[in-house]
Write a protein that holds these residues in place. Structure first.
Motif, PDB file in Angstrom:
ATOM      1  N   ALA A   1       0.809  -1.232   0.000  1.00  0.00           N
ATOM      2  CA  ALA A   1       0.000   0.000   0.000  1.00  0.00           C
ATOM      3  C   ALA A   1       0.840   1.279   0.000  1.00  0.00           C
ATOM      4  N   LYS A   2       1.818   1.368   0.885  1.00  0.00           N
ATOM      5  CA  LYS A   2       2.579   2.606   1.035  1.00  0.00           C
ATOM      6  C   LYS A   2       3.468   2.907  -0.165  1.00  0.00           C
ATOM      7  N   LYS A   3       3.860   1.874  -0.891  1.00  0.00           N
ATOM      8  CA  LYS A   3       4.731   2.061  -2.050  1.00  0.00           C
ATOM      9  C   LYS A   3       3.998   1.800  -3.367  1.00  0.00           C
ATOM     10  N   TYR A   4       2.678   1.653  -3.294  1.00  0.00           N
ATOM     11  CA  TYR A   4       1.890   1.257  -4.452  1.00  0.00           C
ATOM     12  C   TYR A   4       2.034   2.244  -5.609  1.00  0.00           C
ATOM     13  N   ASP A   5       1.900   3.526  -5.333  1.00  0.00           N
ATOM     14  CA  ASP A   5       1.977   4.544  -6.389  1.00  0.00           C
ATOM     15  C   ASP A   5       3.387   4.637  -6.977  1.00  0.00           C
ATOM     16  N   VAL A   6       4.394   4.539  -6.117  1.00  0.00           N
ATOM     17  CA  VAL A   6       5.782   4.591  -6.592  1.00  0.00           C
ATOM     18  C   VAL A   6       6.074   3.412  -7.508  1.00  0.00           C
ATOM     19  N   MET A   7       5.601   2.239  -7.135  1.00  0.00           N
ATOM     20  CA  MET A   7       5.836   1.056  -7.951  1.00  0.00           C
ATOM     21  C   MET A   7       5.079   1.130  -9.270  1.00  0.00           C
ATOM     22  N   ASN A   8       3.882   1.696  -9.270  1.00  0.00           N
ATOM     23  CA  ASN A   8       3.145   1.866 -10.525  1.00  0.00           C
ATOM     24  C   ASN A   8       3.935   2.722 -11.503  1.00  0.00           C
ATOM     25  N   ASP A   9       4.511   3.799 -10.993  1.00  0.00           N
ATOM     26  CA  ASP A   9       5.324   4.674 -11.835  1.00  0.00           C
ATOM     27  C   ASP A   9       6.546   3.929 -12.361  1.00  0.00           C
ATOM     28  N   SER A  10       7.181   3.170 -11.489  1.00  0.00           N
ATOM     29  CA  SER A  10       8.406   2.465 -11.876  1.00  0.00           C
ATOM     30  C   SER A  10       8.128   1.361 -12.884  1.00  0.00           C
ATOM     31  N   MET A  11       7.102   0.552 -12.638  1.00  0.00           N
ATOM     32  CA  MET A  11       6.822  -0.595 -13.497  1.00  0.00           C
ATOM     33  C   MET A  11       6.338  -0.180 -14.880  1.00  0.00           C
ATOM     34  N   SER A  12       5.561   0.904 -14.952  1.00  0.00           N
ATOM     35  CA  SER A  12       4.992   1.327 -16.239  1.00  0.00           C
ATOM     36  C   SER A  12       5.726   2.505 -16.846  1.00  0.00           C
ATOM     37  N   LEU A  13       6.804   2.953 -16.176  1.00  0.00           N
ATOM     38  CA  LEU A  13       7.540   4.145 -16.610  1.00  0.00           C
ATOM     39  C   LEU A  13       6.613   5.359 -16.675  1.00  0.00           C
ATOM     40  N   GLY A  14       5.628   5.366 -15.784  1.00  0.00           N
ATOM     41  CA  GLY A  14       4.702   6.496 -15.695  1.00  0.00           C
ATOM     42  C   GLY A  14       3.543   6.442 -16.666  1.00  0.00           C
ATOM     43  N   ILE A  15       3.508   5.412 -17.527  1.00  0.00           N
ATOM     44  CA  ILE A  15       2.463   5.339 -18.549  1.00  0.00           C
ATOM     45  C   ILE A  15       1.078   5.165 -17.924  1.00  0.00           C
ATOM     46  N   HIS A  16       1.006   4.559 -16.737  1.00  0.00           N
ATOM     47  CA  HIS A  16      -0.299   4.351 -16.097  1.00  0.00           C
ATOM     48  C   HIS A  16      -1.023   5.668 -15.864  1.00  0.00           C
ATOM     49  N   ARG A  17      -0.281   6.763 -15.707  1.00  0.00           N
ATOM     50  CA  ARG A  17      -0.905   8.080 -15.526  1.00  0.00           C
ATOM     51  C   ARG A  17      -1.624   8.517 -16.800  1.00  0.00           C
TER      52      ARG A  17
END
Length: 322
Positions: free
Chosen positions: A67-83
């Motif tokens: 939970a606490k690192k969920y957003d950071v990992m989303n950015d890292s795994m998708s190179l920010g594309i999830h945004r």
């Protein structure tokens, strides 16, 4: 349950999206077809075979852990594309002032905050148009016009529903930091048994969450139940890469890179190994489309958000149902 007149459905696939427009229903009454699964029935947790009860506990523990690192990992795994995908989701949603949104499995608030900002911008534009159309009025007349409720007054509202309290805790803290208070509620709830009345929401969203549900059919039936007649269902989810070469590169990235990133950034290899495996176990696009149709939606189509030639090459689709 009241009969519904129309729905539209959209779906996201690969690192892409899909759209489905549903026409008026051809039948009346409830569309819920409850699963007949019995206690102790085996299911999958990533590539592991577990009981249904065990899967629920394991998925809860995964998201409690990340939970606490969920957003950071989303950015890292998708190179920010999830945004970008989530921004596109809001553009396709195109909510108007007064829209009631239910965001399921949306604990950290990404979709909810985008919704609030989008509607706020819509409100501002609407007010500017209204005032411009009354340029010949005095300031006193304009003020009275607003006070009498003739100005834009419909308030939108978003309910973030997540089964995991830790994810909701992160979302609430983000909302506080961003200054989001009005028109926002947080509810602990199960996607398979939503704690809401029938025909309550205009839009239902679930982004990268439905693959973690034990009974996807029940979650889809619940989405259908809580939507108002003419409401829309939007789902953003990973699916399959069709290009064989890109698929092999994707597998390499997923199984050799993402778990390592999970260990380095979040100190949790196993949880991110599960997240990768859960994507592989999610139904292919056509199969998921059929599941959505079985829940009562009609004329379902899907469309990729990101091409398979974009790195990292993942599988992600999204569905919109109205």
């Amino acid at each position: 349950m009241a009969a519904r007149s129309s729905r539209a459905l959209w779906r996201l696939s690969g690192w892409g999206w899909s759209q489905a427009l549903l026409c008026p229903r051809l039948c009346w009454g409830s569309a819920r077809l409850l699963s007949t699964d019995k206690p102790g029935v085996a299911t999958h947790f990533g590539f592991e075979t577990v009981s249904e009860e065990e899967k629920g506990d394991k998925v809860y523990q995964v998201f409690e852990s990340v939970a606490k690192k969920y957003d950071v990992m989303n950015d890292s795994m998708s190179l920010g594309i999830h945004r970008i995908w989530k921004d596109l989701l809001l553009e396709k949603m195109h909510p108007f002032p007064g829209t009631k949104l239910l965001d399921v499995a949306g604990g950290t608030g990404d979709i909810a905050f985008r919704f609030i900002n989008y509607v706020k911008a819509q409100n501002q534009r609407q007010r500017q148009r209204e005032v411009k159309s009354r340029q010949n009025l005095s300031w006193d007349e304009i003020s009275k016009w607003y006070q009498n409720g003739q100005g834009p007054s419909e308030e939108s509202h978003v309910v973030v529903c997540d089964i995991n309290k830790e994810m909701l805790k992160v979302g609430k803290q983000k909302a506080k930091t961003l200054g989001h208070k009005k028109g926002l509620a947080w509810v602990v709830g199960d996607a398979e048994e939503l704690p809401f009345d029938d025909d309550k929401f205009d839009i239902y969203t679930i982004a990268f969450g439905i693959r973690n549900v034990t009974h996807i059919d029940r979650a889809l039936q619940e989405a259908y139940r809580v939507l108002k007649p003419g409401g829309r269902f939007l789902c953003l989810e990973f699916s399959q890469v069709n290009n064989p070469l890109i698929s092999r590169l994707y597998d390499l990235y997923s199984f050799q890179v993402i778990p390592v990133m999970g260990e380095v950034i979040a100190g949790d290899w196993k949880s991110y190994q599960y997240l990768v495996e859960s994507i592989r176990r999610f139904p292919p696009q056509e199969e998921f489309k059929e599941m959505i149709e079985d829940a009562g939606f009609q004329k379902v189509t899907y469309e990729s958000l990101t091409t398979e030639f974009t790195w990292p090459a993942t599988t992600s689709h999204w569905i919109l149902a109205a």
